[in-house]
Design an enzyme around this catalytic site. Sequence first.
Site, short mmCIF file in Angstrom:
data_model
loop_
_atom_site.label_atom_id
_atom_site.label_comp_id
_atom_site.label_asym_id
_atom_site.label_seq_id
_atom_site.Cartn_x
_atom_site.Cartn_y
_atom_site.Cartn_z
N ASN A 29 -8.02 4.69 8.16
CA ASN A 29 -7.45 3.49 8.76
C ASN A 29 -7.55 3.48 10.28
O ASN A 29 -7.54 2.42 10.90
CB ASN A 29 -5.99 3.34 8.34
CG ASN A 29 -5.17 4.58 8.63
OD1 ASN A 29 -5.46 5.66 8.11
ND2 ASN A 29 -4.16 4.44 9.47
N THR A 80 11.52 -7.37 -11.03
CA THR A 80 10.84 -8.63 -11.36
C THR A 80 9.55 -8.77 -10.55
O THR A 80 9.55 -8.56 -9.34
CB THR A 80 11.77 -9.81 -11.03
OG1 THR A 80 12.99 -9.62 -11.75
CG2 THR A 80 11.15 -11.14 -11.42
N GLY A 121 0.80 -1.22 0.00
CA GLY A 121 0.00 0.00 0.00
C GLY A 121 0.84 1.27 0.00
O GLY A 121 0.53 2.23 -0.71
N THR A 122 1.89 1.28 0.79
CA THR A 122 2.72 2.48 0.86
C THR A 122 3.34 2.78 -0.49
O THR A 122 3.33 3.93 -0.96
CB THR A 122 3.81 2.30 1.94
OG1 THR A 122 3.18 2.14 3.21
CG2 THR A 122 4.73 3.51 1.99
N HIS A 133 -2.34 -7.53 2.52
CA HIS A 133 -2.31 -8.11 3.87
C HIS A 133 -3.46 -7.66 4.76
O HIS A 133 -3.69 -8.24 5.81
CB HIS A 133 -0.95 -7.90 4.55
CG HIS A 133 -0.69 -6.52 5.04
ND1 HIS A 133 -0.64 -6.23 6.38
CD2 HIS A 133 -0.46 -5.38 4.39
CE1 HIS A 133 -0.38 -4.94 6.52
NE2 HIS A 133 -0.26 -4.40 5.34
N CYS A 173 4.57 5.64 16.33
CA CYS A 173 5.70 6.19 15.61
C CYS A 173 6.67 5.07 15.28
O CYS A 173 6.45 3.92 15.63
CB CYS A 173 6.38 7.29 16.41
SG CYS A 173 7.62 6.70 17.56
#
Lengths: 397, 353
Positions: free
Chosen positions: A155, A244, A71-72, A208, A331
């Site tokens: 989220n 890849t 996602g990031t 995930h 954090c």
Amino acid sequence: MTQYYFDHAASAPRRDEVTDAMAPWQRGVVGNPSGSHRAARDARRAVEEARDEVAAFVGAKPGGVIFTGGGTESCHLAIAGVTNRHRRTHETSEIVISRVEHHAVTDAAEMMARDYDSVTVRYVDVDADGVVDVDALSELLSERSALVSVMAVNNETGVRQPLDAVNSVAKALIPGGVPTHTDAVAAAPWLSLPVITAATDLISICAHKLGGPVNSGALIVRNEVPLDAVMPGGGQERGRRGGTVDVAAVVGLAVALRVTERELAEVTDRVIDYQHKLTAALSFLPGCSITAPAAARVPGTVHVTFAGLASDELLFLLDQAGVCASAAASCSSGAATQSHVLAAMGVPADRARGSLRLSMGAETTEADVDALITILSSVVHRLRDEVDATSAGRLGP
Amino acid sequence: MKVLVAMSGGVDSSVAAGLLKEAGHDVVGATLKLWGGASDSGCCSVADVDDARRVAQTLGIDHHVFNYTEEFERHVVEPFVAGYVAGGSPNPCIECNRHIKFDLLFERATRLGFDAVATGHHAQVVRRGAEHLLVRGADDQKDQSYVLGYLGAAQLAMLLLPIGHLNKADVRREAERLGLRTWDKPDSQDVCFIEASKGREVFLRQRATLTAATIVDATSGEVLGRSDAAELMTVGQRRGVLPGRDGERRYVSRVDLAAGRVEVGRLEEILVSSFALDATSLNFAREPLGDGAVVLAQCSAHGRAQRATLRHDGRWWLELDAPTRPVAAGQSVVLYRVDDPTVVEGAAIVSRT
């Protein structure tokens, strides 16, 4: 000790069906999908079948699917990739994002602003429920806007954003329209993406949160939005993401989506009941506030704050009792930290310090919810008593 | 016993946790996240937290990170800056121990059901009858009883210092024996929230306007130089002060921020024979001492303790047997027993005379 897992929003339990589908691609010869022999062709077929499935899940064409490392990376590719194109043809580029975006979006946008003088980040305010103010968004839009990025579901709180309204103003106000991106990572387990993102140009998802593998996700590009690779090299994914393609990872993503879609109605019905039960029970606990109770939220998340208590202590005692939960904001050290989302919503600091996110999914059972209610209630009462005792002691000489 | 070990990520607290585990206690490690800004171990001191977590994994104990950044800012960093601006020389490590580690963390440990809190300080808690005494660490070079000088009876009764009886070399050997990755980690030196490469001045300039001053010999009136951060000149210090025309060393005797003037003198000219103490800071480990009590007074973390007499006539001060270099306001003086010079008797902050 029995484990009660209430942190699906951080990472959902891996589905057996996913593990089984990935297994053949994790031993022996696994061809490089870019190659030209038999093993490579087998791998390529698996990748393209996965691509078809991902495209259908989101409601896009297969050619728009860019497989990424999660996602990031997807959010990063959307923000940096689109802004880089824009800034080459414009004197000023503005990235317009909401104040409650995941750090994957805010940090990518801030990085662009830091690296290029012509790029700035404009923040759209949210209301007390954390919902973007669409009027404020429309005022921020201009010819300078490179991209609008508003998440589909928050989220931390599970609150839904009005993507239809966001897309309407982004497309209507400026001639030619401003490209829109949505971080749909938290939405994917619960909402029909073809419906809610029908007018969105770029959509980020990851595996995930759906019971698939970590380090696997996709950015889905609709409507031919021009995009630069952030990581070129090898020309894979039509030159938009070098490296890849990991066959097992993309197969895992596709199967996780398939399972999620197949079970969506059943899981939603069940988990909504749990959400109601949990919310009702928690609202009786002293000092507890349900976050954004009247807002449209996904079924899986219950976010609460406890005035005068500390997340660190709640999580510690829950952990000791076998409950896996989260403060939602942490954090890089792993410490619970004050949430920028709650701050943007105007939640007072004293409440925000005692925040707790309880997130559920397909595997959650009613017995888990009952156990959580019992444990959390005893933890909160115990901490309340201790805190009262401490402050009473402090009033002494 | 259920023990919460404060793990900084250094070798001392790593071994403290390991020894408690070996002794059969139910041990949980906690790293306090104190500073959210840049530091020598990365933002949020991430490298230290990683070390502590890895040590806990190696030992097979649970590890948690507790966030105290807001409290640290309020109780330690802000008073640190304010202390300098007011012309003092605050000791942030002592304030952190007083307000965070041995106050908030002890309260939290009690709430969470722990019987004891342990740290990796080089000092010892010795039980004598019903009393718990704070005693110097076995390693003279590393003794940290000074920074624990403010602990009271209730805290000492709940405190374990598992490495206080060891010297540093033994601690490192124990760490190696236990297979802990911190075994050869260098000792931490300066203040944790100040980057060594930048120093206090850079840090203070981000938060306060510092005062330029002329450095003047108090006796002759001779101008010996200038300082562009007089707040960082501490009485008794020689660093940064040029010798007089006679070639003799000069020491700071007085810092007058309002006048932009730092007075210096020869060592024998600046020596003092008493310090005023801030009455509100005065703290005794056992029953309070009164006027006339003879003690050994130590004025810095690794300074030598000197014989002194505690005086009280409405205000408090210490009368020293032998003249000594002055101690800046804001520094702590820790009192040890004359008849038992390793035992801490109390502590106080030096105030302006």
